[in-house]
Design a protein around this motif. Structure first.
Motif, mmCIF file in Angstrom:
data_model
loop_
_atom_site.group_PDB
_atom_site.id
_atom_site.type_symbol
_atom_site.label_atom_id
_atom_site.label_comp_id
_atom_site.label_asym_id
_atom_site.label_seq_id
_atom_site.Cartn_x
_atom_site.Cartn_y
_atom_site.Cartn_z
ATOM 1 N N HIS A 1 5.486 5.333 -3.885
ATOM 2 C CA HIS A 1 4.619 4.658 -2.926
ATOM 3 C C HIS A 1 3.189 4.905 -3.374
ATOM 4 O O HIS A 1 2.913 5.859 -4.117
ATOM 5 N N PRO A 2 2.251 4.049 -2.971
ATOM 6 C CA PRO A 2 0.878 4.169 -3.472
ATOM 7 C C PRO A 2 0.254 5.547 -3.319
ATOM 8 O O PRO A 2 -0.519 5.975 -4.171
ATOM 9 N N ARG B 1 4.892 -4.553 -3.916
ATOM 10 C CA ARG B 1 4.635 -4.864 -5.326
ATOM 11 C C ARG B 1 4.880 -3.644 -6.208
ATOM 12 O O ARG B 1 5.398 -3.770 -7.322
ATOM 13 N N LEU B 2 4.538 -2.445 -5.716
ATOM 14 C CA LEU B 2 4.791 -1.232 -6.491
ATOM 15 C C LEU B 2 6.299 -0.990 -6.603
ATOM 16 O O LEU B 2 6.791 -0.619 -7.682
ATOM 17 N N ASP C 1 -1.631 -6.322 -10.188
ATOM 18 C CA ASP C 1 -0.934 -5.108 -9.750
ATOM 19 C C ASP C 1 -1.312 -3.904 -10.602
ATOM 20 O O ASP C 1 -1.589 -2.823 -10.077
ATOM 21 N N PHE D 1 -2.884 -0.348 -9.508
ATOM 22 C CA PHE D 1 -2.221 0.935 -9.774
ATOM 23 C C PHE D 1 -3.126 1.856 -10.594
ATOM 24 O O PHE D 1 -3.194 3.062 -10.353
ATOM 25 N N TRP E 1 7.623 -3.491 -9.114
ATOM 26 C CA TRP E 1 7.194 -3.110 -10.462
ATOM 27 C C TRP E 1 8.116 -2.016 -11.010
ATOM 28 O O TRP E 1 8.557 -2.099 -12.165
ATOM 29 N N CYS E 2 8.415 -1.029 -10.201
ATOM 30 C CA CYS E 2 9.281 0.067 -10.633
ATOM 31 C C CYS E 2 10.690 -0.431 -10.946
ATOM 32 O O CYS E 2 11.301 -0.024 -11.941
ATOM 33 N N GLN F 1 2.552 -2.096 -1.240
ATOM 34 C CA GLN F 1 3.722 -1.208 -1.298
ATOM 35 C C GLN F 1 4.918 -1.922 -1.923
ATOM 36 O O GLN F 1 5.609 -1.360 -2.790
#
Length: 302
Positions: A241-242, A226-227, A136, A140, A230-231, A224
């Motif tokens: 969002h990416p 996974r982000l 991830d 990013f 992560w946050c 999306q």
């Protein structure tokens, strides 16, 4: 409205339902949009459709715009009026379409949300505790390092990256265009860490650079999610969002370089006007600095 005008309107909606077989949602939308026009006609004492002029349609749309109706909604209303008048023309109940050349006011472009440099650092330097998190962070970092679109990220293959050269190739960007992009040192380091673990998750024949826990190419929705995860795990309150990483890449690069053409090439924009939106972001930043720093910029205290 005159009885003939009412009959024409009924016939129009009957045609939509029976001949065109429009959905119930479409018919209700058209009815609502035409009702707004009828109110205008009532206010102006216009009781026949043939008496409406282009200036009336323009005045009607302008009045709706002043009431805060969005450009998108006004475009839909104009489409409904044009369709109705095309029906009238076809049935010889009108001699022109007064809405034909009327355009809705342009929608003001929303400035993309970006992160500042400190927020980016907090996001990307939070530390990893699993193979999936190593993957991830590599994604990013690559979003922010090279300004990739989400679709471009998930389409990357192992053969598309050149770590020694610190570059990658996007083979099918927007419009089917390819472009060669540089990669930053942080992204290269993150990719090297991910690649040492990647074969534990997939077969050697899998071409995708980023794979899921099942060993297959990672999908856009998964990136999306996974982000977001992560946050949440790292206590980052901002909803990310990416694409925000791509926006941040563009904004920070333009702020430092002032080279609009270079940023256009890196983002893969076919039209520089698309890239120019980031100049507004840059100006906002400069304006904030000016307001805080310039001795003559501060407002007088009351």
């Amino acid at each position: 409205m005159h009885a003939d005008a009412e009959h024409a309107l009924t016939a129009f909606f009957d045609q939509l339902k029976v001949e065109v077989r429009a959905s119930e949602h479409t018919i209700k939308s058209y009815q609502r949009d035409i009702r707004h026009l009828i109110r205008y006609c009532t206010d102006k004492a216009i009781d026949r459709w043939i008496d409406l002029k282009q200036s009336d349609i323009r005045a009607h749309i302008a009045s709706r715009h002043r009431r805060g109706i969005s450009s998108k909604s006004l475009q839909r209303e104009l489409s409904a009026i044009r369709s109705f008048y095309n029906f009238l023309l076809k049935n010889r109940l009108a001699d022109n379409n007064p809405a034909q050349y009327v355009k809705a006011p342009k929608q003001s472009r929303k400035l993309p949300k970006t992160l500042d440099v400190d927020q980016i650092s907090g996001l990307l330097e939070a530390g990893t505790s699993s193979i999936l998190e190593m993957r991830d962070v590599a994604m990013f970092e690559l979003f922010y390092s090279s300004g990739l679109r989400l679709s471009e990220m998930t389409a990357l293959n192992l053969t598309d990256i050149d770590l020694p050269d610190r570059s990658l190739i996007v083979r099918a960007g927007k419009g089917g265009k390819s472009r060669l992009l540089p990669m930053g040192g942080k992204a290269v380091d993150a990719l090297e860490k991910w690649l040492t673990q990647r074969l534990k998750m997939t077969a050697a024949a899998e071409p995708a650079l980023f794979v899921s826990s099942r060993g297959t190419r990672l999908g856009q929705r998964s990136v999306q999610l996974r982000l977001e995860q992560w946050c949440q795990k790292k206590g980052i309150a901002e909803h990310l969002h990416p694409h925000m990483l791509r926006h941040s890449f563009a904004s920070h690069l333009l702020e430092s370089s002032q080279d609009l053409r270079a940023v256009q090439e890196l983002l893969g924009h076919s039209n520089i006007s698309t890239t120019q939106i980031y100049t507004h972001l840059d100006f906002q930043h400069l304006a904030e600095v000016y307001d805080k720093a310039h001795p003559r910029a501060k407002k007088k205290s009351e």
